[in-house]
Design a protein around this motif. Structure first.
Motif, PDB file in Angstrom:
ATOM      1  N   GLN A   1       6.533  -8.952  -4.937  1.00  0.00           N
ATOM      2  CA  GLN A   1       6.630  -9.633  -3.645  1.00  0.00           C
ATOM      3  C   GLN A   1       6.693  -8.620  -2.503  1.00  0.00           C
ATOM      4  O   GLN A   1       6.065  -8.808  -1.456  1.00  0.00           O
ATOM      5  N   LEU A   2       7.432  -7.523  -2.693  1.00  0.00           N
ATOM      6  CA  LEU A   2       7.525  -6.501  -1.659  1.00  0.00           C
ATOM      7  C   LEU A   2       6.162  -5.841  -1.409  1.00  0.00           C
ATOM      8  O   LEU A   2       5.776  -5.608  -0.263  1.00  0.00           O
ATOM      9  N   PHE A   3       5.434  -5.560  -2.493  1.00  0.00           N
ATOM     10  CA  PHE A   3       4.100  -4.978  -2.332  1.00  0.00           C
ATOM     11  C   PHE A   3       3.159  -5.958  -1.633  1.00  0.00           C
ATOM     12  O   PHE A   3       2.366  -5.566  -0.773  1.00  0.00           O
ATOM     13  N   ALA A   4       3.246  -7.235  -1.986  1.00  0.00           N
ATOM     14  CA  ALA A   4       2.399  -8.246  -1.350  1.00  0.00           C
ATOM     15  C   ALA A   4       2.746  -8.389   0.129  1.00  0.00           C
ATOM     16  O   ALA A   4       1.849  -8.508   0.976  1.00  0.00           O
ATOM     17  N   ASP A   5       4.041  -8.355   0.453  1.00  0.00           N
ATOM     18  CA  ASP A   5       4.454  -8.435   1.855  1.00  0.00           C
ATOM     19  C   ASP A   5       3.963  -7.224   2.635  1.00  0.00           C
ATOM     20  O   ASP A   5       3.473  -7.346   3.761  1.00  0.00           O
ATOM     21  N   ALA A   6       4.073  -6.052   2.052  1.00  0.00           N
ATOM     22  CA  ALA A   6       3.599  -4.840   2.724  1.00  0.00           C
ATOM     23  C   ALA A   6       2.090  -4.906   2.954  1.00  0.00           C
ATOM     24  O   ALA A   6       1.599  -4.524   4.024  1.00  0.00           O
ATOM     25  N   ALA A   7       1.360  -5.418   1.976  1.00  0.00           N
ATOM     26  CA  ALA A   7      -0.089  -5.550   2.126  1.00  0.00           C
ATOM     27  C   ALA A   7      -0.439  -6.568   3.211  1.00  0.00           C
ATOM     28  O   ALA A   7      -1.357  -6.345   4.010  1.00  0.00           O
ATOM     29  N   ALA A   8       0.308  -7.674   3.272  1.00  0.00           N
ATOM     30  CA  ALA A   8       0.054  -8.703   4.288  1.00  0.00           C
ATOM     31  C   ALA A   8       0.324  -8.168   5.688  1.00  0.00           C
ATOM     32  O   ALA A   8      -0.460  -8.405   6.623  1.00  0.00           O
ATOM     33  N   VAL A   9       1.418  -7.442   5.838  1.00  0.00           N
ATOM     34  CA  VAL A   9       1.743  -6.863   7.146  1.00  0.00           C
ATOM     35  C   VAL A   9       0.709  -5.812   7.528  1.00  0.00           C
ATOM     36  O   VAL A   9       0.232  -5.782   8.663  1.00  0.00           O
TER      37      VAL A   9
ATOM     38  N   ALA B   1      -2.435  -5.591   6.576  1.00  0.00           N
ATOM     39  CA  ALA B   1      -3.711  -6.237   6.905  1.00  0.00           C
ATOM     40  C   ALA B   1      -3.655  -6.894   8.282  1.00  0.00           C
ATOM     41  O   ALA B   1      -4.624  -6.814   9.051  1.00  0.00           O
ATOM     42  N   ALA B   2      -2.523  -7.515   8.608  1.00  0.00           N
ATOM     43  CA  ALA B   2      -2.388  -8.155   9.913  1.00  0.00           C
ATOM     44  C   ALA B   2      -2.414  -7.121  11.033  1.00  0.00           C
ATOM     45  O   ALA B   2      -3.069  -7.316  12.060  1.00  0.00           O
ATOM     46  N   VAL B   3      -1.718  -6.019  10.843  1.00  0.00           N
ATOM     47  CA  VAL B   3      -1.710  -4.969  11.867  1.00  0.00           C
ATOM     48  C   VAL B   3      -3.104  -4.383  12.017  1.00  0.00           C
ATOM     49  O   VAL B   3      -3.570  -4.137  13.135  1.00  0.00           O
ATOM     50  N   ASP B   4      -3.776  -4.167  10.901  1.00  0.00           N
ATOM     51  CA  ASP B   4      -5.131  -3.624  10.943  1.00  0.00           C
ATOM     52  C   ASP B   4      -6.078  -4.553  11.707  1.00  0.00           C
ATOM     53  O   ASP B   4      -6.963  -4.097  12.422  1.00  0.00           O
ATOM     54  N   ALA B   5      -5.866  -5.871  11.581  1.00  0.00           N
ATOM     55  CA  ALA B   5      -6.707  -6.853  12.271  1.00  0.00           C
ATOM     56  C   ALA B   5      -6.168  -7.202  13.662  1.00  0.00           C
ATOM     57  O   ALA B   5      -6.676  -8.109  14.306  1.00  0.00           O
ATOM     58  N   ARG B   6      -5.130  -6.475  14.088  1.00  0.00           N
ATOM     59  CA  ARG B   6      -4.496  -6.685  15.395  1.00  0.00           C
ATOM     60  C   ARG B   6      -3.959  -8.108  15.560  1.00  0.00           C
ATOM     61  O   ARG B   6      -4.093  -8.727  16.599  1.00  0.00           O
ATOM     62  N   ARG B   7      -3.349  -8.621  14.476  1.00  0.00           N
ATOM     63  CA  ARG B   7      -2.694  -9.925  14.500  1.00  0.00           C
ATOM     64  C   ARG B   7      -1.202  -9.734  14.263  1.00  0.00           C
ATOM     65  O   ARG B   7      -0.778  -8.697  13.764  1.00  0.00           O
ATOM     66  N   GLN B   8      -0.427 -10.761  14.604  1.00  0.00           N
ATOM     67  CA  GLN B   8       1.013 -10.749  14.332  1.00  0.00           C
ATOM     68  C   GLN B   8       1.219 -11.031  12.846  1.00  0.00           C
ATOM     69  O   GLN B   8       0.742 -12.047  12.339  1.00  0.00           O
ATOM     70  N   PRO B   9       1.914 -10.155  12.137  1.00  0.00           N
ATOM     71  CA  PRO B   9       2.171 -10.396  10.718  1.00  0.00           C
ATOM     72  C   PRO B   9       3.100 -11.595  10.515  1.00  0.00           C
ATOM     73  O   PRO B   9       3.842 -11.960  11.426  1.00  0.00           O
ATOM     74  N   PRO B  10       3.089 -12.184   9.329  1.00  0.00           N
ATOM     75  CA  PRO B  10       3.997 -13.304   9.046  1.00  0.00           C
ATOM     76  C   PRO B  10       5.454 -12.871   9.198  1.00  0.00           C
ATOM     77  O   PRO B  10       5.852 -11.808   8.710  1.00  0.00           O
ATOM     78  N   ALA B  11       6.243 -13.696   9.871  1.00  0.00           N
ATOM     79  CA  ALA B  11       7.649 -13.360  10.119  1.00  0.00           C
ATOM     80  C   ALA B  11       8.420 -13.200   8.810  1.00  0.00           C
ATOM     81  O   ALA B  11       9.268 -12.310   8.693  1.00  0.00           O
ATOM     82  N   GLY B  12       8.124 -14.033   7.835  1.00  0.00           N
ATOM     83  CA  GLY B  12       8.817 -13.934   6.553  1.00  0.00           C
ATOM     84  C   GLY B  12       8.562 -12.610   5.853  1.00  0.00           C
ATOM     85  O   GLY B  12       9.477 -12.019   5.277  1.00  0.00           O
TER      86      GLY B  12
END
Length: 54
Positions: free
Chosen positions: A15-23, A25-36
């Motif tokens: 879950q930690l690796f998935a959260d890090a990947a999601a954050v 990817a969001a930063v790379d796409a200049r989007r706000q990452p999921p708050a959770g």
């Protein structure tokens, strides 16, 4: 250590690796990452939103 504890730790690690990947990817796409995801990584979502982008 019981197998339930091991399964729980393994799930948490994935879950930690998935959260890090999601954050990431969001930063790379200049989007706000999921708050959770930010919260689980120990990052305050409000503070993250105030970071200036260049």
């Amino acid at each position: 250590m019981s197998s339930r504890d091991q399964s729980s730790r393994l799930y948490r690690a994935f879950q930690l690796f998935a959260d890090a990947a999601a954050v990431s990817a969001a930063v790379d796409a200049r989007r706000q990452p999921p708050a959770g995801a930010l919260t689980r990584l120990g990052i305050d979502p409000e503070a993250f939103g105030r970071i200036r982008r260049f």
